[in-house]
Design a protein around this motif. Structure first.
Motif, PDB file in Angstrom:
ATOM      1  N   ASN A   2       0.833  -1.187   0.000  1.00  0.00           N
ATOM      2  CA  ASN A   2       0.000   0.000   0.000  1.00  0.00           C
ATOM      3  C   ASN A   2       0.875   1.246   0.000  1.00  0.00           C
ATOM      4  O   ASN A   2       1.704   1.434   0.878  1.00  0.00           O
ATOM      5  CB  ASN A   2      -0.897  -0.036   1.245  1.00  0.00           C
ATOM      6  CG  ASN A   2      -1.933   1.060   1.241  1.00  0.00           C
ATOM      7  OD1 ASN A   2      -2.013   1.856   0.305  1.00  0.00           O
ATOM      8  ND2 ASN A   2      -2.726   1.099   2.274  1.00  0.00           N
ATOM      9  N   ASP A   3       0.683   2.120  -0.979  1.00  0.00           N
ATOM     10  CA  ASP A   3       1.494   3.331  -1.091  1.00  0.00           C
ATOM     11  C   ASP A   3       0.918   4.497  -0.309  1.00  0.00           C
ATOM     12  O   ASP A   3       1.530   5.553  -0.236  1.00  0.00           O
ATOM     13  CB  ASP A   3       1.642   3.738  -2.558  1.00  0.00           C
ATOM     14  CG  ASP A   3       2.544   2.776  -3.312  1.00  0.00           C
ATOM     15  OD1 ASP A   3       3.362   2.098  -2.654  1.00  0.00           O
ATOM     16  OD2 ASP A   3       2.423   2.694  -4.535  1.00  0.00           O
ATOM     17  N   ARG A   4      -0.246   4.340   0.267  1.00  0.00           N
ATOM     18  CA  ARG A   4      -0.875   5.428   1.002  1.00  0.00           C
ATOM     19  C   ARG A   4      -0.254   5.557   2.392  1.00  0.00           C
ATOM     20  O   ARG A   4       0.021   4.563   3.048  1.00  0.00           O
ATOM     21  CB  ARG A   4      -2.370   5.191   1.120  1.00  0.00           C
ATOM     22  CG  ARG A   4      -3.026   5.166  -0.267  1.00  0.00           C
ATOM     23  CD  ARG A   4      -4.488   5.077  -0.161  1.00  0.00           C
ATOM     24  NE  ARG A   4      -4.948   6.296   0.486  1.00  0.00           N
ATOM     25  CZ  ARG A   4      -6.203   6.531   0.807  1.00  0.00           C
ATOM     26  NH1 ARG A   4      -7.124   5.645   0.565  1.00  0.00           N
ATOM     27  NH2 ARG A   4      -6.547   7.652   1.402  1.00  0.00           N
ATOM     28  N   PRO A   5      -0.046   6.798   2.864  1.00  0.00           N
ATOM     29  CA  PRO A   5       0.534   6.979   4.200  1.00  0.00           C
ATOM     30  C   PRO A   5      -0.442   6.549   5.292  1.00  0.00           C
ATOM     31  O   PRO A   5      -1.661   6.631   5.123  1.00  0.00           O
ATOM     32  CB  PRO A   5       0.812   8.478   4.275  1.00  0.00           C
ATOM     33  CG  PRO A   5      -0.003   9.104   3.210  1.00  0.00           C
ATOM     34  CD  PRO A   5      -0.258   8.059   2.163  1.00  0.00           C
ATOM     35  N   THR A   6       0.090   6.075   6.427  1.00  0.00           N
ATOM     36  CA  THR A   6      -0.753   5.671   7.544  1.00  0.00           C
ATOM     37  C   THR A   6      -1.184   6.878   8.371  1.00  0.00           C
ATOM     38  O   THR A   6      -2.220   6.837   9.028  1.00  0.00           O
ATOM     39  CB  THR A   6      -0.018   4.679   8.459  1.00  0.00           C
ATOM     40  OG1 THR A   6       1.177   5.300   8.933  1.00  0.00           O
ATOM     41  CG2 THR A   6       0.326   3.413   7.715  1.00  0.00           C
ATOM     42  N   THR A  43       7.799  11.000   2.965  1.00  0.00           N
ATOM     43  CA  THR A  43       7.166   9.857   3.610  1.00  0.00           C
ATOM     44  C   THR A  43       8.232   8.871   4.076  1.00  0.00           C
ATOM     45  O   THR A  43       9.152   8.551   3.330  1.00  0.00           O
ATOM     46  CB  THR A  43       6.195   9.152   2.633  1.00  0.00           C
ATOM     47  OG1 THR A  43       5.235  10.103   2.180  1.00  0.00           O
ATOM     48  CG2 THR A  43       5.480   7.994   3.305  1.00  0.00           C
ATOM     49  N   THR A  45       9.757   5.439   4.587  1.00  0.00           N
ATOM     50  CA  THR A  45       9.575   4.196   3.834  1.00  0.00           C
ATOM     51  C   THR A  45       9.291   3.003   4.738  1.00  0.00           C
ATOM     52  O   THR A  45       8.752   2.003   4.272  1.00  0.00           O
ATOM     53  CB  THR A  45      10.824   3.895   2.984  1.00  0.00           C
ATOM     54  OG1 THR A  45      11.962   3.849   3.841  1.00  0.00           O
ATOM     55  CG2 THR A  45      11.022   4.952   1.922  1.00  0.00           C
ATOM     56  N   CYS A  47       7.577   3.094   8.126  1.00  0.00           N
ATOM     57  CA  CYS A  47       6.279   3.115   8.805  1.00  0.00           C
ATOM     58  C   CYS A  47       5.196   3.856   8.026  1.00  0.00           C
ATOM     59  O   CYS A  47       4.062   3.933   8.473  1.00  0.00           O
ATOM     60  CB  CYS A  47       6.424   3.714  10.199  1.00  0.00           C
ATOM     61  SG  CYS A  47       6.976   5.419  10.218  1.00  0.00           S
ATOM     62  N   ARG A  48       5.533   4.404   6.857  1.00  0.00           N
ATOM     63  CA  ARG A  48       4.604   5.066   5.941  1.00  0.00           C
ATOM     64  C   ARG A  48       3.932   6.305   6.527  1.00  0.00           C
ATOM     65  O   ARG A  48       2.830   6.660   6.140  1.00  0.00           O
ATOM     66  CB  ARG A  48       3.528   4.083   5.440  1.00  0.00           C
ATOM     67  CG  ARG A  48       4.034   2.802   4.831  1.00  0.00           C
ATOM     68  CD  ARG A  48       4.919   2.975   3.646  1.00  0.00           C
ATOM     69  NE  ARG A  48       4.254   3.735   2.603  1.00  0.00           N
ATOM     70  CZ  ARG A  48       4.881   4.343   1.617  1.00  0.00           C
ATOM     71  NH1 ARG A  48       6.163   4.250   1.512  1.00  0.00           N
ATOM     72  NH2 ARG A  48       4.228   5.024   0.731  1.00  0.00           N
ATOM     73  N   SER A  50       3.560  10.216   6.664  1.00  0.00           N
ATOM     74  CA  SER A  50       3.827  11.318   5.748  1.00  0.00           C
ATOM     75  C   SER A  50       4.072  12.593   6.552  1.00  0.00           C
ATOM     76  O   SER A  50       3.366  12.867   7.523  1.00  0.00           O
ATOM     77  CB  SER A  50       2.633  11.510   4.820  1.00  0.00           C
ATOM     78  OG  SER A  50       2.855  12.591   3.951  1.00  0.00           O
TER      79      SER A  50
END
Length: 72
Positions: A2-6, A43, A45, A47-48, A50
């Motif tokens: 998943n490329d979306r930030p948490t 971001t 890499t 823990c994602r 942003s």
């Protein structure tokens, strides 16, 4: 993956934001301007998370002449 930030965090330090990552290590994220966006962001890499830079606002308090960081 998943490329979306948490999560998204606002930071006032530029050009690098530091944080305590999910694995317990202190990590540094370089903030860069992406195409079409004036605000630098980055971001992690691992823990994602942003990070978005926001310029601090100037003080609204009027300071008398002769005071300040430039006068030692």
């Amino acid at each position: 993956m998943n490329d979306r930030p948490t999560a998204v965090r606002t930071v006032y330090d530029y050009p690098v934001a530091s944080h305590l990552c999910s694995d317990g290590a202190v990590r540094y994220v370089k903030l860069v301007r992406k195409a079409g966006n004036q605000q630098p962001e980055g971001t992690c890499t691992t823990c994602r998370i942003s990070f978005q830079y926001r310029k601090p606002k100037p003080s609204s308090v009027r300071h008398p002449d002769g005071e300040g960081i430039t006068h030692f």
